[in-house]
Every structure is written in C-alpha cells, then in structure tokens.
Scaffold this motif. Structure first.
Motif, PDB file in Angstrom:
ATOM      1  N   SER A  91      -6.640 -65.299  87.372  1.00  0.00           N
ATOM      2  CA  SER A  91      -6.323 -66.396  88.294  1.00  0.00           C
ATOM      3  C   SER A  91      -5.021 -67.115  87.958  1.00  0.00           C
ATOM      4  O   SER A  91      -4.356 -67.638  88.852  1.00  0.00           O
ATOM      5  N   ARG A  92      -4.635 -67.142  86.688  1.00  0.00           N
ATOM      6  CA  ARG A  92      -3.433 -67.897  86.315  1.00  0.00           C
ATOM      7  C   ARG A  92      -2.139 -67.090  86.520  1.00  0.00           C
ATOM      8  O   ARG A  92      -1.046 -67.632  86.395  1.00  0.00           O
ATOM      9  N   LEU A  93      -2.288 -65.796  86.851  1.00  0.00           N
ATOM     10  CA  LEU A  93      -1.120 -64.933  87.046  1.00  0.00           C
ATOM     11  C   LEU A  93      -0.826 -64.745  88.521  1.00  0.00           C
ATOM     12  O   LEU A  93      -1.726 -64.775  89.364  1.00  0.00           O
ATOM     13  N   THR A  94       0.445 -64.543  88.846  1.00  0.00           N
ATOM     14  CA  THR A  94       0.822 -64.240  90.218  1.00  0.00           C
ATOM     15  C   THR A  94       0.425 -62.804  90.562  1.00  0.00           C
ATOM     16  O   THR A  94       0.038 -62.024  89.686  1.00  0.00           O
ATOM     17  N   ASN A  98      -0.103 -59.836  87.906  1.00  0.00           N
ATOM     18  CA  ASN A  98      -1.366 -59.099  87.827  1.00  0.00           C
ATOM     19  C   ASN A  98      -1.133 -57.598  87.914  1.00  0.00           C
ATOM     20  O   ASN A  98      -1.759 -56.819  87.195  1.00  0.00           O
ATOM     21  N   HIS A 132       2.521 -65.395  94.684  1.00  0.00           N
ATOM     22  CA  HIS A 132       1.293 -66.148  94.967  1.00  0.00           C
ATOM     23  C   HIS A 132       0.228 -65.824  93.926  1.00  0.00           C
ATOM     24  O   HIS A 132       0.081 -64.682  93.509  1.00  0.00           O
ATOM     25  N   LYS A 133      -0.531 -66.825  93.554  1.00  0.00           N
ATOM     26  CA  LYS A 133      -1.655 -66.621  92.653  1.00  0.00           C
ATOM     27  C   LYS A 133      -2.900 -66.284  93.478  1.00  0.00           C
ATOM     28  O   LYS A 133      -2.946 -66.571  94.679  1.00  0.00           O
ATOM     29  N   GLN A 142      -6.252 -60.374  98.117  1.00  0.00           N
ATOM     30  CA  GLN A 142      -6.575 -60.163  96.704  1.00  0.00           C
ATOM     31  C   GLN A 142      -6.976 -58.714  96.442  1.00  0.00           C
ATOM     32  O   GLN A 142      -6.573 -58.128  95.430  1.00  0.00           O
TER      33      GLN A 142
END
Length: 257
Positions: A91-94, A98, A132-133, A142
């Motif tokens: 979640s903390r990575l774009t 990722n 975007h995260k 996603q």
C-alpha cells in the motif's frame, strides 16, 4: 512448453488433484474450468510449486520443476508469471514501485527495472497511473498492476488463478480486456483458471473441464460447449443457453418499451 504427468495432491482426507495429465503448447491459451473445489487452483499452483505435489512430474521447457532445488526453482519462477485472485500490492508503494520491486530484489539494475515496469504498465493501460498508490486506484486498476508485475519479467508462461474473483462485477470487464489483448498478441503461453464464460468462449484455444480433481473433458470451446460429452460440459452448455435466452428477452423487452 508445459507437460504435467500423473499429478496428485491430497490435503488430509481431500484428494484435490487426482492423477491429472495435461499438455500446454507454446503460445496456446488454455482455460481450466469446473465447479468450485474441483482442483483448478491447486493444479496451477503446483506448476511453480506454490503447492508441493505429492507425486507426478511437471516439465516446463524440458525442465522437471518437481525435482529442482530451491535456487534453481527461483530461477525458473522468473520465467513463469502468476496473477492471483487478490492483488497483494504494497500500500505504501506506487504502481510503478510495486511492479519494479521484484525485479530490483532479483538483481535487475534500478533504471532497467524502472523501464521494464513502465512498459508493463503501458501494456495494461496504466501508464498514466504509475505514481498512484493502491488506495488511489479502483480494484480493477489494482489487479491490472498485479498483471503488470507479472508481465515485467517477460514470462514465457502466464498462470492466472481466477484473476477477476475479487472484483465487483462492474470492474471485471477492464481486467478481461487486458487478458484478451495479451492472449491475442501471443506474448506468452497462458493457463487460466476462471469462471468467466465470455473470456473462455472468445479467447481460449482449448477448454479443460475438471471435476473432483480430474480432467473430464477438453477441446476447442465450440466443441466443448456446443456438443459436450461430460456432465460438467452439459451444465455449461445449459448455462450458456440460459444466458443467451435471458439476454434476448431483455433486448426484446427494451425494444417493446
């Protein structure tokens, strides 16, 4: 390309895969279908040994995956992409981070990993979402990041474990479009576990129907769904006919209105 022979896997008293044999040719899109719990997901998870088979052999490009020690297995896994039901994004990575994370961790120089990640995101239509995260993207977006993460390795074989199962129905189509494009361009061989009849009908070279851990029927979609020989195949045929009938009724109702 891929040869599975006499695969067997048991969990406690449950026989998940029972003496299954399957050949997948290079460039082919094969769809595994059947009722929930019939062994589809277990089958594809044994291919890269996310699930260890109890017995049987799995040859990928002439290499017996079941006999590989850990270091050699890790090397072969880089040639096999895997898209899961759940996105498994950090979640903390774009999106870009990722996708490139696995490449960097496997020793690819950062700039090269970044370029591969950008190209993979372009293939799934997310070139404008690379910064975007996950929390800033829809479920469909996603999942497309998850697909890009697998594509970044430029895999020879893509395994898909019900990639639309975790999506709301309205978001399913955007993921199926990406899958259809990949299948159309033959970028890699694809083995897909799905319940999506439309994808199977339009994209699969071959349908493999499973029931109770065994293959009960296989062949081109037109043959399997039009003239099924198995009970499972007959159930799918009835479902397709029902969907066509109700769809026609809906369209007729709209015309009358």
């Amino acid at each position: 390309m891929l040869s599975i022979q006499n695969l067997y896997k048991q969990f406690g008293n449950l026989i998940a895969v029972n003496d299954l044999s399957l050949e997948v040719n290079k460039g082919e899109t094969v769809v595994l279908m059947g009722p929930s719990g019939c062994g589809k997901s277990t089958t594809i998870r044994t291919i890269n040994r996310l699930v260890e088979p109890d017995r049987g052999t799995i040859y990928f490009g002439g290499i017996d995956i079941t006999a590989l020690p850990p270091d050699e297995l890790r090397a072969v896994r880089k040639r096999i992409g895997f898209v899961f039901q759940h996105f498994n994004l950090i979640s903390r990575l774009t999106a870009l981070e990722n996708v490139m994370l696995g490449l960097v961790m496997s020793g690819v120089p950062r700039e090269a990993a970044q370029e591969k990640a950008r190209e993979a995101l372009r293939k799934v239509g997310l070139e404008n979402h690379q910064h975007h995260k996950p929390g800033e993207m829809s479920g469909g977006q996603q999942q497309r990041v998850g697909i890009a993460r697998a594509l970044a390795y430029e895999p020879e074989l893509m395994l898909w474990d019900e990639p639309t199962a975790s999506l709301d129905p309205i978001l399913v189509r955007e993921v199926l479009v990406v899958m259809e494009e990949l299948a159309r361009y033959r970028a890699s061989t694809m083995l897909v576990v799905t319940h999506e009849l439309s994808f199977a009908l339009h994209v699969a070279d071959r349908i493999v129907l499973m029931d109770k851990g065994r293959i009960v029927e296989e062949g081109p979609p037109a043959k399997v769904f039009a003239n099924p020989e198995s009970h499972i195949g007959q159930q799918y045929k009835q479902l397709i006919e029902y969907q066509l009938h109700t769809g026609a009724q809906t369209l007729a109702g709209k015309r009358i209105a």
